[in-house]
Design an enzyme around this catalytic site. Structure first.
Site, PDB file in Angstrom:
ATOM      1  N   GLU A 206      69.963 104.776  30.893  1.00  0.00           N
ATOM      2  CA  GLU A 206      70.556 105.731  31.839  1.00  0.00           C
ATOM      3  C   GLU A 206      70.996 107.022  31.167  1.00  0.00           C
ATOM      4  O   GLU A 206      71.685 107.000  30.142  1.00  0.00           O
ATOM      5  CB  GLU A 206      71.758 105.095  32.553  1.00  0.00           C
ATOM      6  CG  GLU A 206      72.393 106.015  33.585  1.00  0.00           C
ATOM      7  CD  GLU A 206      73.427 105.337  34.467  1.00  0.00           C
ATOM      8  OE1 GLU A 206      73.998 106.029  35.341  1.00  0.00           O
ATOM      9  OE2 GLU A 206      73.657 104.130  34.296  1.00  0.00           O
TER      10      GLU A 206
ATOM     11  N   GLU B 110      76.557  95.892  30.135  1.00  0.00           N
ATOM     12  CA  GLU B 110      76.479  97.220  29.551  1.00  0.00           C
ATOM     13  C   GLU B 110      76.838  97.225  28.073  1.00  0.00           C
ATOM     14  O   GLU B 110      77.650  96.434  27.609  1.00  0.00           O
ATOM     15  CB  GLU B 110      77.424  98.187  30.288  1.00  0.00           C
ATOM     16  CG  GLU B 110      77.042  98.458  31.726  1.00  0.00           C
ATOM     17  CD  GLU B 110      77.943  99.483  32.389  1.00  0.00           C
ATOM     18  OE1 GLU B 110      77.742  99.745  33.594  1.00  0.00           O
ATOM     19  OE2 GLU B 110      78.844 100.038  31.721  1.00  0.00           O
TER      20      GLU B 110
ATOM     21  N   ASP C 190      77.458  97.260  40.251  1.00  0.00           N
ATOM     22  CA  ASP C 190      78.896  97.464  40.419  1.00  0.00           C
ATOM     23  C   ASP C 190      79.190  98.887  40.890  1.00  0.00           C
ATOM     24  O   ASP C 190      80.345  99.233  41.135  1.00  0.00           O
ATOM     25  CB  ASP C 190      79.666  97.115  39.147  1.00  0.00           C
ATOM     26  CG  ASP C 190      79.243  97.925  37.932  1.00  0.00           C
ATOM     27  OD1 ASP C 190      78.368  98.803  38.063  1.00  0.00           O
ATOM     28  OD2 ASP C 190      79.798  97.678  36.836  1.00  0.00           O
ATOM     29  N   SER C 191      78.140  99.696  41.067  1.00  0.00           N
ATOM     30  CA  SER C 191      78.286 101.000  41.716  1.00  0.00           C
ATOM     31  C   SER C 191      78.816 100.859  43.133  1.00  0.00           C
ATOM     32  O   SER C 191      79.259 101.840  43.739  1.00  0.00           O
ATOM     33  CB  SER C 191      76.945 101.739  41.739  1.00  0.00           C
ATOM     34  OG  SER C 191      75.897 100.908  42.203  1.00  0.00           O
TER      35      SER C 191
ATOM     36  N   ASP D  52      75.128  92.603  38.585  1.00  0.00           N
ATOM     37  CA  ASP D  52      75.922  93.251  37.548  1.00  0.00           C
ATOM     38  C   ASP D  52      77.124  92.404  37.154  1.00  0.00           C
ATOM     39  O   ASP D  52      77.856  91.902  38.021  1.00  0.00           O
ATOM     40  CB  ASP D  52      76.443  94.597  38.067  1.00  0.00           C
ATOM     41  CG  ASP D  52      75.785  95.783  37.394  1.00  0.00           C
ATOM     42  OD1 ASP D  52      75.219  95.603  36.293  1.00  0.00           O
ATOM     43  OD2 ASP D  52      75.846  96.884  37.961  1.00  0.00           O
TER      44      ASP D  52
ATOM     45  N   LYS E  27      73.179  91.563  34.465  1.00  0.00           N
ATOM     46  CA  LYS E  27      73.122  92.803  33.688  1.00  0.00           C
ATOM     47  C   LYS E  27      74.477  93.085  33.075  1.00  0.00           C
ATOM     48  O   LYS E  27      75.517  92.924  33.736  1.00  0.00           O
ATOM     49  CB  LYS E  27      72.697  93.984  34.561  1.00  0.00           C
ATOM     50  CG  LYS E  27      72.551  95.295  33.774  1.00  0.00           C
ATOM     51  CD  LYS E  27      71.946  96.405  34.617  1.00  0.00           C
ATOM     52  CE  LYS E  27      72.955  97.019  35.566  1.00  0.00           C
ATOM     53  NZ  LYS E  27      74.062  97.735  34.841  1.00  0.00           N
TER      54      LYS E  27
END
Length: 274
Positions: free
Chosen positions: A190, A123, A53-54, A92, A121
């Site tokens: 991260e 978070e 999602d970057s 993501d 993925k």
């Protein structure tokens, strides 16, 4: 990597990734958001492609990942899958697509899997363990993400190193254990001290930890493609190495990245770690 090797490479599977980890072979991962770059990184020998999602910042021009929607992630996942041939593709789950409840997380994960992702993925730790268990029970491979979690950047007070004090490190280790027991097969770590990432890996030997600014003791490494090619404007984090600076094409730079992760020369603990 020559053409003969590229054409001979078999598709990377979860089983193959686990075999690599068991043998101590480092896992390589880069982001990609379209078919062209997916083809490039796949042919250069990258094991995993993260449709991150970057893209909200690098493709769409936002200041964070928060505005990215599940529909946009599905679109970019489809683009990447069309360009990819052999790499393992991770999609993501963006902000707001899994926090409501387990059923929402399942719907969003199904959308990414139907677009071609082979793993999703998400978070965070704590409450996410129940969601991970719910998804993996239904046959959806999950990659967790601890440390700096960009979707929570406002709550974290910015892009800060996580787990620096003992309480933070203990919380990180507890969350990692919970997520592993819930069924997460892979975990991005991260922006955390390398000692903490090393502890997480040691606590969970079967877990494939993927570091980004987390030292070299993890099972593999990931970077944002635009960063390691130095396409990103402005100051980059210290954990980024400019693989394009040594000359050649973008393909050459990605091959150098793969080689450096595999032989352990990247990340350099004295330069890229905390």
């Amino acid at each position: 990597m020559n053409t003969a090797v590229e054409s001979a490479r078999k598709p990377v599977t979860l089983h193959r990734l686990r075999e690599m980890h068991a043998k101590g072979e480092k896992i390589t991962m880069l982001t990609a958001y379209d078919a062209t770059f997916a083809r490039l990184v796949d042919e250069a020998g990258v094991d995993c492609i993260l449709v991150g999602d970057s893209l909200g910042m690098l493709v769409q021009g936002h200041t964070s990942t928060v505005p990215v929607t599940i529909e946009e992630m599905v679109y970019h996942t489809r683009c990447v899958v069309r360009g990819n041939r052999t790499a393992w593709v991770i999609g993501d789950l963006p902000f707001g697509s899994y926090q409501e409840n387990r059923e929402q997380a399942l719907r969003s994960s199904v959308a990414l899997m139907q677009a071609g992702a082979q793993m999703v993925k998400l978070e965070g730790g704590g409450w996410t363990a129940e969601t991970v268990h719910f998804l993996t029970e239904r046959g959806i491979p999950v990659c967790a993400h601890l440390g700096l979690t960009p979707q929570s950047v406002h709550a974290l007070g910015g892009y800060r190193i996580q787990g620096r004090d003992q309480a933070g490190a203990d919380t990180m280790r507890r969350h990692a254990k919970e997520l592993t027991e819930a069924g997460a097969a892979m975990m991005v770590l991260e922006l955390m001290p390398s000692a903490v990432a090393s502890q997480v890996q040691a606590d969970n030997p079967g877990l494939m930890t993927i570091g980004i600014g987390a030292g070299g003791a993890t099972a593999g490494q990931v970077l944002v493609l635009h960063d390691m090619l130095h396409f990103t404007r402005g100051k980059l984090p210290r954990f980024v190495r400019n693989f394009a600076a040594e000359g050649g094409t973008a393909d050459d730079a990605v091959r150098r990245y793969v080689a450096a992760v595999k032989d352990g020369s990247f990340p350099d603990e004295s330069v890229h770690s905390y």
